[in-house]
Design a protein around this motif. Structure first.
Motif, PDB file in Angstrom:
ATOM      1  N   ASP A 473      10.432  -2.229  -1.714  1.00 30.44           N
ATOM      2  CA  ASP A 473      11.093  -1.218  -0.901  1.00 30.44           C
ATOM      3  C   ASP A 473      10.459  -1.111   0.483  1.00 30.44           C
ATOM      4  O   ASP A 473      11.154  -0.906   1.481  1.00 30.44           O
ATOM      5  N   ALA A 474       9.147  -1.257   0.532  1.00 29.31           N
ATOM      6  CA  ALA A 474       8.473  -1.240   1.840  1.00 29.31           C
ATOM      7  C   ALA A 474       8.962  -2.391   2.703  1.00 29.31           C
ATOM      8  O   ALA A 474       9.228  -2.224   3.908  1.00 29.31           O
ATOM      9  N   SER A 480      15.000  -3.290   7.694  1.00 28.22           N
ATOM     10  CA  SER A 480      16.191  -2.562   8.134  1.00 28.22           C
ATOM     11  C   SER A 480      15.906  -1.397   9.075  1.00 28.22           C
ATOM     12  O   SER A 480      16.494  -1.301  10.149  1.00 28.22           O
ATOM     13  N   LYS A 481      14.996  -0.477   8.687  1.00 24.70           N
ATOM     14  CA  LYS A 481      14.715   0.710   9.507  1.00 24.70           C
ATOM     15  C   LYS A 481      13.206   0.918   9.602  1.00 24.70           C
ATOM     16  O   LYS A 481      12.631   1.661   8.810  1.00 24.70           O
ATOM     17  N   PRO A 482      12.544   0.293  10.548  1.00 30.62           N
ATOM     18  CA  PRO A 482      11.087   0.375  10.643  1.00 30.62           C
ATOM     19  C   PRO A 482      10.532   1.783  10.750  1.00 30.62           C
ATOM     20  O   PRO A 482       9.396   2.032  10.387  1.00 30.62           O
ATOM     21  N   SER A 483      11.322   2.733  11.220  1.00 34.44           N
ATOM     22  CA  SER A 483      10.788   4.080  11.437  1.00 34.44           C
ATOM     23  C   SER A 483      10.948   4.990  10.221  1.00 34.44           C
ATOM     24  O   SER A 483      10.419   6.085  10.187  1.00 34.44           O
ATOM     25  N   LEU A 510       6.174  -8.761   2.426  1.00 34.58           N
ATOM     26  CA  LEU A 510       5.714  -7.570   3.140  1.00 34.58           C
ATOM     27  C   LEU A 510       4.592  -7.902   4.111  1.00 34.58           C
ATOM     28  O   LEU A 510       4.585  -7.432   5.264  1.00 34.58           O
ATOM     29  N   VAL A 511       3.639  -8.719   3.675  1.00 36.27           N
ATOM     30  CA  VAL A 511       2.524  -9.102   4.545  1.00 36.27           C
ATOM     31  C   VAL A 511       3.024  -9.812   5.789  1.00 36.27           C
ATOM     32  O   VAL A 511       2.576  -9.535   6.917  1.00 36.27           O
ATOM     33  N   ARG A 512       3.973 -10.738   5.628  1.00 36.61           N
ATOM     34  CA  ARG A 512       4.531 -11.458   6.775  1.00 36.61           C
ATOM     35  C   ARG A 512       5.202 -10.496   7.752  1.00 36.61           C
ATOM     36  O   ARG A 512       5.056 -10.622   8.975  1.00 36.61           O
ATOM     37  N   LEU A 513       5.935  -9.516   7.231  1.00 38.54           N
ATOM     38  CA  LEU A 513       6.604  -8.534   8.083  1.00 38.54           C
ATOM     39  C   LEU A 513       5.594  -7.695   8.857  1.00 38.54           C
ATOM     40  O   LEU A 513       5.772  -7.421  10.046  1.00 38.54           O
ATOM     41  N   LEU A 514       4.528  -7.275   8.180  1.00 38.64           N
ATOM     42  CA  LEU A 514       3.501  -6.465   8.847  1.00 38.64           C
ATOM     43  C   LEU A 514       2.730  -7.288   9.868  1.00 38.64           C
ATOM     44  O   LEU A 514       2.415  -6.801  10.964  1.00 38.64           O
ATOM     45  N   ASP A 516       3.893  -9.760  11.520  1.00 39.96           N
ATOM     46  CA  ASP A 516       4.803  -9.981  12.657  1.00 39.96           C
ATOM     47  C   ASP A 516       5.138  -8.690  13.387  1.00 39.96           C
ATOM     48  O   ASP A 516       5.967  -8.699  14.311  1.00 39.96           O
ATOM     49  N   GLU A 517       4.515  -7.575  12.947  1.00 42.33           N
ATOM     50  CA  GLU A 517       4.680  -6.262  13.585  1.00 42.33           C
ATOM     51  C   GLU A 517       6.138  -5.792  13.569  1.00 42.33           C
ATOM     52  O   GLU A 517       6.622  -5.181  14.532  1.00 42.33           O
ATOM     53  N   ARG A 518       6.829  -6.086  12.458  1.00 43.22           N
ATOM     54  CA  ARG A 518       8.188  -5.570  12.323  1.00 43.22           C
ATOM     55  C   ARG A 518       8.166  -4.054  12.108  1.00 43.22           C
ATOM     56  O   ARG A 518       9.177  -3.377  12.308  1.00 43.22           O
TER      57      ARG A 518
END
Length: 638
Positions: A473-474, A480-483, A510-514, A516-518
Motif C-alpha cells: 500500500d505504501a 499515485s498520490k505521494p502526499s 517501495l525501496v526503488r520508489l523512495l 527515486d524520491e517519488r
C-alpha cells in the motif's frame, strides 16, 4: 505414376506446413509486445547482465536460471546467445520463442508421420501428420508458453525431446533391419542430454519407448524374434529409469515434504488436486475456456478442482477402460497411447513436487500426445474403410480453423500490459496476483483509492502478512498520490518487524520508489521502527541475503543508517564474499563518517578486484571510490 504422386504429396505437405507456419506468425504478431510477464525481467535480464559482466561467462551460465537442480544451462545459454545478437528485450524474447515454437511444430509433424506411415496410405499418413502438427501448433493452450519469455526452457526441452524420440524411432527401425545404430543412437543421447539441461522434467521422455512398444508398435510386421529382443531391452531400460526415480524420491522424501511448508496446500491436497487438474488441461486443449487462460492460476484450490470432478471421473474411467481393452485391437491401444503419452510427460511436475497447483506451460510437451489423438481417431475410422478418411480430415480441418480463431482472440490480450492485466483479473477475480497487479495498474493512472481497494482484496485472498500488505500500500500511494498517507494509518499497526516481511518484490518496489524520491521517505519512518533490531534478533529470523539487503536499503533511505549497517554486518558475518553487500556497507560507513573502518573495507574490495572476483558492474561501482580514497590518502600524507 506412383513416384510422381508421392512427390506431389510431399510437395503438398511442405506447402501446407509452410502455410500454417505463416498463419501462426501472423496470429502471434500482436502478442510480440514489449512488456515483461511475472518473473521474466528478474530472470532473463539478470542472467544476461551476469553473463556479460562475468570474466568467465560459461561458468556464470551454469546455475543461472533458478528453479532446477541442474541450473538449466542450455536455456540460459539461449538467452545469452540472443543477447549477443540483439539486446535482450520482451519483444525479442517472445519472437525467438515463436520461432522455436514453429520448429517444434515441424518436429511434431515428423514424429506423427513416423508413427503413421507404416499403417496408412502415403497421402493419408502425411495428411494425418499435418493434422497433428497443426492441431498442436495453433492450440490456444500454447499461447502463454510462447509469450511467457522464461518458458523458453519448456520449449527447448520439448524441442530436444522430440529430436530424441525421432532418433529412437530411427534406431528402432535400424535395429529391426539389422543396420548400424551408432549414428542415430548418438543423436538421441545428445538430444536427450540437451533436453534435460534445458529443463529437468524432460527426463520423463525415457519412459516413452515402453509406451510405444506396448501400445503403438505391438503388431509390427517384422522379424518377431528381433522385435521381442528389442522390446526386452526397452523394458529393462525403462525399469531401471523408474527404479532410479523411486530411489531418488525415497532419498529426498523429507526434502520434498519440507517443500510444502511454504505452500498454502499440503502434499496430499496437491496429489488429489492434480487428479482433477490433468483432465482440465485436456479439456482446455480441445475445448478451451478462454477467460481462464493465462499465467495467473494461484486461485486454483482443492475446492475449485472438485467442481470439475465429473471430468476427472469420466476421464480416468475411460483411460482405464482403454488400457483394459487395448490387447483386443491395435486401434484401441493406439488411442490409449496418446493419453498415456500425455500422463507420462506430466510424471514429474504434476505429481509429488511442491510446485504451484496449475500452470499451462506444463502441457507444452504432454500436449503432443493430445495432438496425436485427433489423427489417430481418423486413422481408426479409416480402418473401416479409406473412404471415411477424407471427410473426417475435412471435419478436423474446420476444428483447427476454430482453434485458430480462439488462439487469435487470446493473443490479442497479450498485446499490451494494461489489456493483459485487465484480462487476467476478469478471468481470475479471486487471484492474489491478478488483484495485486491490477492495483499497481490503477495506481499508475492515479486511482489511489481504487488501487488500495484491490490491494485490500488481494490481502484477504491470501495468507500474506500485514507487513507485506503495508509495504504494497505504501508503494501504491507513492505511485499515485505521494502526499496522501492517511489510508495507511487506518488498517495497519504502527510498526513492523523483520520476521513479518515475506515478499521481497513489494519491499524492492517501495525501496526503488523512495530512492527515486517519488515520495518523502521520512513520512514512512514510523512504520518501520520495528526493523531497527540487533544482530542476534536478525540471526534468529534467518533472512535471505536479498531480503537483508533490501531492509538495509529501506532503513538507509528513511535515514536509519546505523540500523542499516547492522543488517549488512550480519549478512557479511555469514557470507563474507558477498561483494554487493560489501559495497553497500562501504557506502553506509562513509555516510555515518566511519572513515577508518571504511578505508579497510575499501582495501579489501580492491584486493578482491585484483583477484578477479568481481563482476564488471561491481568493479564499476568500486571505481567511484578510487578518487575519494586517493584524495583522502594524500590529505593524510600531508
Amino acid at each position: 505414376m506412383m513416384v510422381s504422386s508421392r512427390i506431389l504429396s510431399r510437395i503438398g505437405a511442405v506447402l501446407s506446413l509452410l502455410g500454417i507456419s505463416l498463419l501462426t506468425l501472423w496470429l502471434y504478431q500482436p502478442g510480440i509486445a514489449d512488456f515483461w510477464t511475472l518473473d521474466d525481467r528478474a530472470a532473463v535480464v539478470a542472467l544476461t547482465d551476469r553473463a556479460a559482466e562475468s570474466s568467465d561467462s560459461l561458468r556464470s551460465i551454469f546455475g543461472a536460471l533458478a528453479g532446477g537442480p541442474l541450473g538449466r544451462p542450455v536455456s540460459a545459454l539461449s538467452f545469452v546467445a540472443q543477447d549477443a545478437v540483439i539486446p535482450i528485450s520482451p519483444s525479442g524474447g517472445k519472437a525467438v520463442n515463436l520461432v522455436l515454437h514453429l520448429v517444434c511444430a515441424f518436429l511434431v509433424t515428423l514424429f506423427a508421420y513416423s508413427l503413421f506411415r507404416g499403417g496408412a496410405a502415403s497421402w493419408h499418413s502425411m495428411a494425418l501428420a499435418l493434422l497433428a502438427g497443426a492441431a498442436w501448433l495453433v492450440a490456444p493452450l500454447q499461447v502463454s508458453t510462447v509469450l511467457y519469455v522464461t518458458q523458453r526452457m519448456a520449449i527447448l526441452a520439448c524441442l530436444f525431446s522430440l529430436v530424441a524420440m525421432l532418433a529412437y524411432l530411427r534406431v528402432r527401425l535400424y535395429a529391426l533391419q539389422s543396420k548400424s545404430l551408432v549414428g542415430w543412437t548418438l543423436i538421441g543421447i545428445l538430444a536427450m542430454s540437451l533436453a534435460v539441461f534445458s529443463k529437468e522434467n524432460a527426463v520423463v521422455v525415457l519412459a516413452i519407448p515402453l509406451a510405444l512398444e506396448t501400445l503403438w508398435f505391438r503388431s509390427y510386421a517384422g522379424d518377431e524374434e528381433i522385435e521381442q529382443a528389442w522390446c526386452k531391452r526397452v523394458f529393462w531400460v525403462t525399469a531401471v529409469f523408474l527404479l532410479g526415480g523411486l530411489v531418488l524420491c525415497s532419498l529426498y522424501w523429507s526434502s520434498l515434504v519440507a517443500g510444502y511448508a511454504n505452500r498454502p496446500f499440503s502434499f496430499s491436497e496437491r496429489l488429489i488436486t492434480q487428479c482433477y487438474i490433468l483432465w482440465d488441461y485436456i479439456a482446455q486443449f480441445y475445448t478451451p475456456e478462454m477467460k481462464r487462460m493465462g499465467v495467473y492460476h494461484d486461485d486454483v484450490t482443492l475446492d475449485w478442482a472438485r467442481t470439475r470432478s465429473w471430468i476427472a471421473i469420466v476421464g480416468w474411467s475411460s483411460l482405464i477402460a482403454l488400457l483394459a481393452l487395448s490387447p483386443l485391437h491395435i486401434a484401441i491401444s493406439r488411442v490409449a497411447f496418446c493419453l498415456v503419452f500425455f500422463f507420462i510427460c506430466h510424471g514429474i511436475e504434476s505429481t509429488v513436487l511442491p510446485l504451484e497447483m496449475y500452470f499451462e506451460h506444463r502441457n507444452y510437451l504432454p500436449s503432443v500426445g493430445l495432438a496425436l489423438l485427433i489423427p489417430t481417431i481418423v486413422w481408426l475410422f479409416g480402418r473401416f474403410g479409406s473412404v471415411l478418411v477424407p471427410p473426417l480430415i475435412a471435419v478436423f480441418c474446420v476444428y483447427i480453423v476454430l482453434q485458430v480463431a480462439s488462439a487469435g482472440a487470446l493473443v490479442r490480450y497479450w498485446s499490451s500490459s494494461q489489456l493483459f492485466t485487465t484480462f487476467q483479473l476478469a478471468g481470475h477475480p479471486t487471484s492474489f496476483r491478478a488483484n495485486t497487479d491490477f492495483a499497481y495498474l490503477l495506481a499508475t493512472v492515479g486511482g489511489a483509492e481504487e488501487a488500495l481497494e484491490y490491494s485490500k482484496k488481494a490481502h484477504f485472498l491470501s495468507s500474506e502478512s500485514g507487513a507485506d500488505w503495508l509495504v504494497r500500500d505504501a508503494a501504491l500511494i507513492c505511485i499515485s498520490k505521494p502526499s496522501e498517507l492517511q489510508p495507511l494509518e487506518a488498517h495497519y499497526p504502527r510498526t513492523i518487524t523483520p520476521d513479518q516481511l515475506g515478499a521481497a518484490t513489494g519491499i524492492h518496489r517501495l525501496v526503488r520508489l523512495l530512492e527515486d524520491e517519488r515520495c518523502d521517505a521520512r513520512d514512512f519512518a514510523d512504520f518501520f521502527l520495528g526493523l531497527e533490531v540487533d544482530a542476534a534478533q536478525i540471526s534468529e529470523v534467518d533472512l535471505s541475503i536479498d531480503m537483508s539487503n533490501l531492509i538495509s536499503r529501506l532503513l538507509s533511505v528513511i535515514g536509519k543508517k546505523e540500523a542499516a549497517l547492522v543488517y549488512l554486518d550480519t549478512v557479511l558475518s555469514q557470507h563474507p564474499a558477498h561483494i554487493r553487500s560489501r559495497l553497500m556497507r562501504l557506502q553506509y560507513r562513509l555516510e555515518v563518517e566511519r572513515y577508518q573502518i571504511a578505508a579497510q573495507d575499501y582495501r579489501e574490495l580492491v584486493q578482491l578486484d585484483e583477484q578477479d572476483k568481481m563482476l564488471d558492474s561491481e568493479r564499476q561501482t568500486l571505481s567511484l571510490y578510487h578518487e575519494y580514497f586517493r584524495t583522502l590518502n594524500k590529505a593524510r600524507a600531508n
